[in-house]
Design a protein around this motif. Structure first.
Motif, PDB file in Angstrom:
ATOM      1  N   LEU A  15       4.294  11.396 -17.486  1.00 37.40           N
ATOM      2  CA  LEU A  15       3.998  11.271 -16.087  1.00 37.40           C
ATOM      3  C   LEU A  15       4.617  12.103 -15.385  1.00 37.40           C
ATOM      4  O   LEU A  15       4.370  12.717 -14.240  1.00 37.40           O
ATOM      5  N   ALA A  16       5.853  12.471 -15.544  1.00 34.62           N
ATOM      6  CA  ALA A  16       6.861  13.098 -14.946  1.00 34.62           C
ATOM      7  C   ALA A  16       6.549  14.614 -14.986  1.00 34.62           C
ATOM      8  O   ALA A  16       6.319  15.713 -13.971  1.00 34.62           O
ATOM      9  N   ALA A  17       5.771  15.059 -15.913  1.00 32.25           N
ATOM     10  CA  ALA A  17       5.458  16.458 -16.360  1.00 32.25           C
ATOM     11  C   ALA A  17       4.130  16.852 -15.375  1.00 32.25           C
ATOM     12  O   ALA A  17       3.649  17.795 -15.089  1.00 32.25           O
ATOM     13  N   ALA A  18       3.409  15.671 -15.401  1.00 29.35           N
ATOM     14  CA  ALA A  18       1.977  15.752 -14.380  1.00 29.35           C
ATOM     15  C   ALA A  18       2.153  16.107 -12.975  1.00 29.35           C
ATOM     16  O   ALA A  18       1.349  16.403 -12.341  1.00 29.35           O
ATOM     17  N   ILE A  19       3.437  15.903 -12.277  1.00 24.39           N
ATOM     18  CA  ILE A  19       3.868  15.868 -10.949  1.00 24.39           C
ATOM     19  C   ILE A  19       4.064  17.267 -10.610  1.00 24.39           C
ATOM     20  O   ILE A  19       4.941  18.113 -11.327  1.00 24.39           O
ATOM     21  N   LEU A  74      -4.766 -12.391 -19.024  1.00 25.48           N
ATOM     22  CA  LEU A  74      -4.525 -12.059 -17.854  1.00 25.48           C
ATOM     23  C   LEU A  74      -2.908 -11.707 -17.629  1.00 25.48           C
ATOM     24  O   LEU A  74      -2.479 -10.665 -17.224  1.00 25.48           O
ATOM     25  N   TYR A  75      -2.136 -12.598 -18.344  1.00 17.71           N
ATOM     26  CA  TYR A  75      -0.803 -12.346 -18.279  1.00 17.71           C
ATOM     27  C   TYR A  75      -0.373 -11.217 -18.963  1.00 17.71           C
ATOM     28  O   TYR A  75       0.463 -10.403 -18.635  1.00 17.71           O
ATOM     29  N   ALA A  76      -0.885 -10.918 -20.135  1.00 17.79           N
ATOM     30  CA  ALA A  76      -0.619  -9.704 -20.950  1.00 17.79           C
ATOM     31  C   ALA A  76      -1.058  -8.472 -20.157  1.00 17.79           C
ATOM     32  O   ALA A  76      -0.124  -7.554 -20.374  1.00 17.79           O
ATOM     33  N   ALA A  77      -2.236  -8.609 -19.662  1.00 20.90           N
ATOM     34  CA  ALA A  77      -2.569  -7.294 -18.754  1.00 20.90           C
ATOM     35  C   ALA A  77      -1.676  -7.055 -17.557  1.00 20.90           C
ATOM     36  O   ALA A  77      -1.456  -5.860 -17.394  1.00 20.90           O
ATOM     37  N   THR A  78      -1.178  -8.097 -16.916  1.00 16.85           N
ATOM     38  CA  THR A  78      -0.526  -8.024 -15.871  1.00 16.85           C
ATOM     39  C   THR A  78       0.854  -7.457 -16.121  1.00 16.85           C
ATOM     40  O   THR A  78       1.643  -6.666 -15.599  1.00 16.85           O
ATOM     41  N   LEU A  79       1.291  -8.261 -17.211  1.00 14.39           N
ATOM     42  CA  LEU A  79       2.560  -7.616 -17.968  1.00 14.39           C
ATOM     43  C   LEU A  79       2.647  -5.779 -18.292  1.00 14.39           C
ATOM     44  O   LEU A  79       3.260  -5.016 -18.129  1.00 14.39           O
ATOM     45  N   ASP A  80       1.615  -5.506 -18.783  1.00 15.57           N
ATOM     46  CA  ASP A  80       1.334  -4.068 -19.112  1.00 15.57           C
ATOM     47  C   ASP A  80       1.222  -3.414 -17.990  1.00 15.57           C
ATOM     48  O   ASP A  80       1.615  -2.077 -17.499  1.00 15.57           O
ATOM     49  N   TRP A  81       0.416  -3.822 -16.731  1.00 12.76           N
ATOM     50  CA  TRP A  81       0.637  -3.361 -15.524  1.00 12.76           C
ATOM     51  C   TRP A  81       1.914  -3.297 -14.971  1.00 12.76           C
ATOM     52  O   TRP A  81       2.090  -2.031 -14.216  1.00 12.76           O
ATOM     53  N   PHE A  82       2.700  -4.161 -15.013  1.00 10.63           N
ATOM     54  CA  PHE A  82       4.179  -4.105 -14.563  1.00 10.63           C
ATOM     55  C   PHE A  82       4.787  -2.976 -15.297  1.00 10.63           C
ATOM     56  O   PHE A  82       5.588  -2.326 -14.583  1.00 10.63           O
ATOM     57  N   HIS A  83       4.548  -2.931 -16.721  1.00 13.47           N
ATOM     58  CA  HIS A  83       5.595  -1.698 -17.286  1.00 13.47           C
ATOM     59  C   HIS A  83       4.778  -0.381 -16.919  1.00 13.47           C
ATOM     60  O   HIS A  83       5.681   0.391 -16.840  1.00 13.47           O
ATOM     61  N   ALA A  84       3.480  -0.330 -16.530  1.00 12.60           N
ATOM     62  CA  ALA A  84       3.142   0.972 -16.270  1.00 12.60           C
ATOM     63  C   ALA A  84       3.558   1.600 -14.703  1.00 12.60           C
ATOM     64  O   ALA A  84       3.962   2.688 -14.846  1.00 12.60           O
ATOM     65  N   LEU A  85       3.645   0.444 -14.111  1.00  7.88           N
ATOM     66  CA  LEU A  85       4.382   0.901 -12.639  1.00  7.88           C
ATOM     67  C   LEU A  85       5.851   1.204 -12.762  1.00  7.88           C
ATOM     68  O   LEU A  85       6.173   2.075 -12.223  1.00  7.88           O
ATOM     69  N   ALA A  86       6.428   0.496 -13.762  1.00  8.31           N
ATOM     70  CA  ALA A  86       8.191   0.936 -14.129  1.00  8.31           C
ATOM     71  C   ALA A  86       7.759   2.321 -14.577  1.00  8.31           C
ATOM     72  O   ALA A  86       8.849   3.160 -14.228  1.00  8.31           O
ATOM     73  N   ASP A  87       6.781   2.714 -15.485  1.00  7.06           N
ATOM     74  CA  ASP A  87       7.118   3.979 -15.921  1.00  7.06           C
ATOM     75  C   ASP A  87       6.564   4.900 -15.071  1.00  7.06           C
ATOM     76  O   ASP A  87       7.425   6.119 -14.898  1.00  7.06           O
ATOM     77  N   HIS A  88       5.777   4.749 -13.908  1.00  4.45           N
ATOM     78  CA  HIS A  88       5.388   5.630 -13.030  1.00  4.45           C
ATOM     79  C   HIS A  88       7.015   5.751 -12.090  1.00  4.45           C
ATOM     80  O   HIS A  88       7.121   6.898 -11.513  1.00  4.45           O
ATOM     81  N   ILE A  89       7.505   4.676 -11.690  1.00  6.88           N
ATOM     82  CA  ILE A  89       8.511   4.948 -10.729  1.00  6.88           C
ATOM     83  C   ILE A  89       9.842   5.448 -11.626  1.00  6.88           C
ATOM     84  O   ILE A  89      10.181   6.193 -10.814  1.00  6.88           O
ATOM     85  N   GLU A  90       9.971   5.075 -12.781  1.00  3.34           N
ATOM     86  CA  GLU A  90      10.863   6.095 -13.520  1.00  3.34           C
ATOM     87  C   GLU A  90      10.632   7.506 -13.512  1.00  3.34           C
ATOM     88  O   GLU A  90      11.619   8.428 -13.266  1.00  3.34           O
ATOM     89  N   ALA A  91       9.405   7.957 -13.697  1.00  7.18           N
ATOM     90  CA  ALA A  91       8.966   9.354 -13.938  1.00  7.18           C
ATOM     91  C   ALA A  91       9.317   9.796 -12.247  1.00  7.18           C
ATOM     92  O   ALA A  91       9.803  11.287 -12.366  1.00  7.18           O
ATOM     93  N   GLY A  92       8.796   9.315 -11.393  1.00  6.59           N
ATOM     94  CA  GLY A  92       9.121   9.665  -9.932  1.00  6.59           C
ATOM     95  C   GLY A  92      10.414  10.014  -9.530  1.00  6.59           C
ATOM     96  O   GLY A  92      11.049  10.970  -9.095  1.00  6.59           O
ATOM     97  N   GLN A  93      11.165   9.033 -10.070  1.00  9.82           N
ATOM     98  CA  GLN A  93      12.706   8.928  -9.892  1.00  9.82           C
ATOM     99  C   GLN A  93      13.536  10.415 -10.311  1.00  9.82           C
ATOM    100  O   GLN A  93      14.286  11.096  -9.893  1.00  9.82           O
ATOM    101  N   ARG A  94      12.977  10.465 -11.668  1.00  6.40           N
ATOM    102  CA  ARG A  94      13.341  11.672 -12.457  1.00  6.40           C
ATOM    103  C   ARG A  94      12.992  12.990 -11.843  1.00  6.40           C
ATOM    104  O   ARG A  94      13.806  13.861 -11.707  1.00  6.40           O
ATOM    105  N   VAL A  95      11.592  13.133 -11.448  1.00  6.44           N
ATOM    106  CA  VAL A  95      11.133  14.252 -10.759  1.00  6.44           C
ATOM    107  C   VAL A  95      12.061  14.421  -9.346  1.00  6.44           C
ATOM    108  O   VAL A  95      12.418  15.387  -9.014  1.00  6.44           O
ATOM    109  N   LEU A  96      12.297  13.366  -8.650  1.00  2.14           N
ATOM    110  CA  LEU A  96      13.136  13.459  -7.301  1.00  2.14           C
ATOM    111  C   LEU A  96      14.519  13.932  -7.812  1.00  2.14           C
ATOM    112  O   LEU A  96      14.939  14.567  -7.135  1.00  2.14           O
TER     113      LEU A  96
END
Length: 353
Positions: A17-21, A134-156
């Motif tokens: 994700l970080a490389a895609a920015i 639905l809980y499992a899908a929401t948990l995956d969604w939460f982790h995906a958002l966390a991965d995007h945030i981490e990637a964005g923070q690294r790029v910043l």
């Protein structure tokens, strides 16, 4: 997947994700995390559907109807001792027939409601499984958002530590007239990326709030399904058993009254026989006193009278002994029934290991 493998997979995803920015391409910043954020609408729709689940409301209403039907038919009154006027104007057989007829109507109603409850229970269990997915899908969604945030923070962080200082140094040298514009563009892209990361943090908070909400709805559905199962497996059979016991007690009381009537008749006959004997003896004595009499006949009559009295006393004593023995046998039977019921209850509710 082990925890280390999971962490390794997430690390690879963050790097991807970080490389895609690309700060030079505004489109990569605008598209960053858009797919992950789009899941918010689907999660919200699923949560609204779970909160407005008509099946839960209908199951609760049906369960209330079942309990009302069971409470409305009180079989304990049949086991109570009837009053004087009830015994005077109501025949016992007619009373039992009326209770039985009413029970048949209520039983049909209970069986119909039971079928509906079983259908509701099946649908509730299906909802529980759906909410688990639905809980499992929401948990995956939460982790995906966390991965995007981490990637964005690294790029910043990399932009603040490397790109911005390099562009600032190039602009300070004034050798490149376009260097200040490049610095401004880089800072604008950096700020835009920071806003995107902030938006993703807000979306992740929504995902975090959705997780306990899903569990709450799921637990309510499971509790209602368990209560329906308990009513069908325990409450309804106990209600039917209570009716059977009440009818048995009522018939037992009728049998006791019949025995009492027979005992009263026996006592009446004994009294009549004694009176007859007394009158016969008096007449015999008067006849004997009229003239000469045979003393042996008198002694024989007296012995017969004494024997009669002794026989009466002996019969009374034997009857008392028989009643005491019957009471002991009845007590033993009652203990056997209680012990059998306790053993059945223990088998139905085994002790936790």
């Amino acid at each position: 997947m082990s925890e280390q493998a999971l962490e390794g997979a997430r690390e690879e995803e963050v790097q991807r994700l970080a490389a895609a920015i690309d700060l030079k391409d505004p489109g990569t910043i605008l598209r960053f995390g858009a797919a992950a954020q789009s899941r918010a609408q689907a999660a919200a729709d699923a949560m609204l559907e779970g909160a407005q689940n008509r099946e839960t409301g209908e199951a609760g209403a049906t369960l209330s109807a079942m309990l009302a039907a069971l409470k409305g038919f009180d079989v304990t009154t049949l086991a109570e001792k009837p009053g004087f006027f009830q015994r005077l104007f109501t025949r016992a057989g007619a009373e039992v027939a009326a209770i039985t007829q009413r029970y048949e109507g209520v039983r049909a109603q209970v069986e119909e409601i039971g079928d509906r409850l079983d259908t509701h229970r099946t649908k509730l269990l299906e909802d529980v499984e759906r909410l688990e997915r639905l809980y499992a899908a929401t948990l995956d969604w939460f982790h995906a958002l966390a991965d995007h945030i981490e990637a964005g923070q690294r790029v910043l962080a990399r932009t603040d530590a490397e790109l911005i200082p390099a562009l600032e140094a190039a602009a300070a040298r004034e050798s490149d007239p376009l260097a200040p514009q490049a610095l401004r563009d880089a800072r604008a892209a950096r700020d835009e990326l920071e806003r995107r990361v902030h938006d993703l943090r807000l979306t992740r908070q929504v995902a975090m709030q959705a997780l306990p909400s899903i569990r709450l709805i799921q637990e309510n559905d499971k509790a209602l399904a368990a209560k329906i199962q308990s009513v069908l497996a325990n409450t309804v059979p106990l209600w039917r058993q209570q009716l059977a016991q009440a009818l048995a007690i009522h018939r037992m009381r009728e049998a006791g009254q019949a025995v009492k009537a027979a005992t009263d008749l026996t006592n009446t006959l004994l009294t009549a026989n004694a009176e007859t004997l007394r009158r016969g003896n008096a007449e015999a004595r008067r006849e004997l006193e009229r003239g000469s009499f045979d003393i042996e006949a008198v002694k024989q009559a007296n012995a017969a009278l004494v024997g009669t009295i002794e026989d009466s006393l002996r019969i009374a004593d034997e009857a008392k002994a028989q009643r005491r023995a019957a009471e002991a046998e009845l007590a033993k039977c009652e203990q056997d029934i209680r012990r059998a019921l306790s053993a059945a209850r223990a088998r139905e509710n085994p002790a936790p290991r």
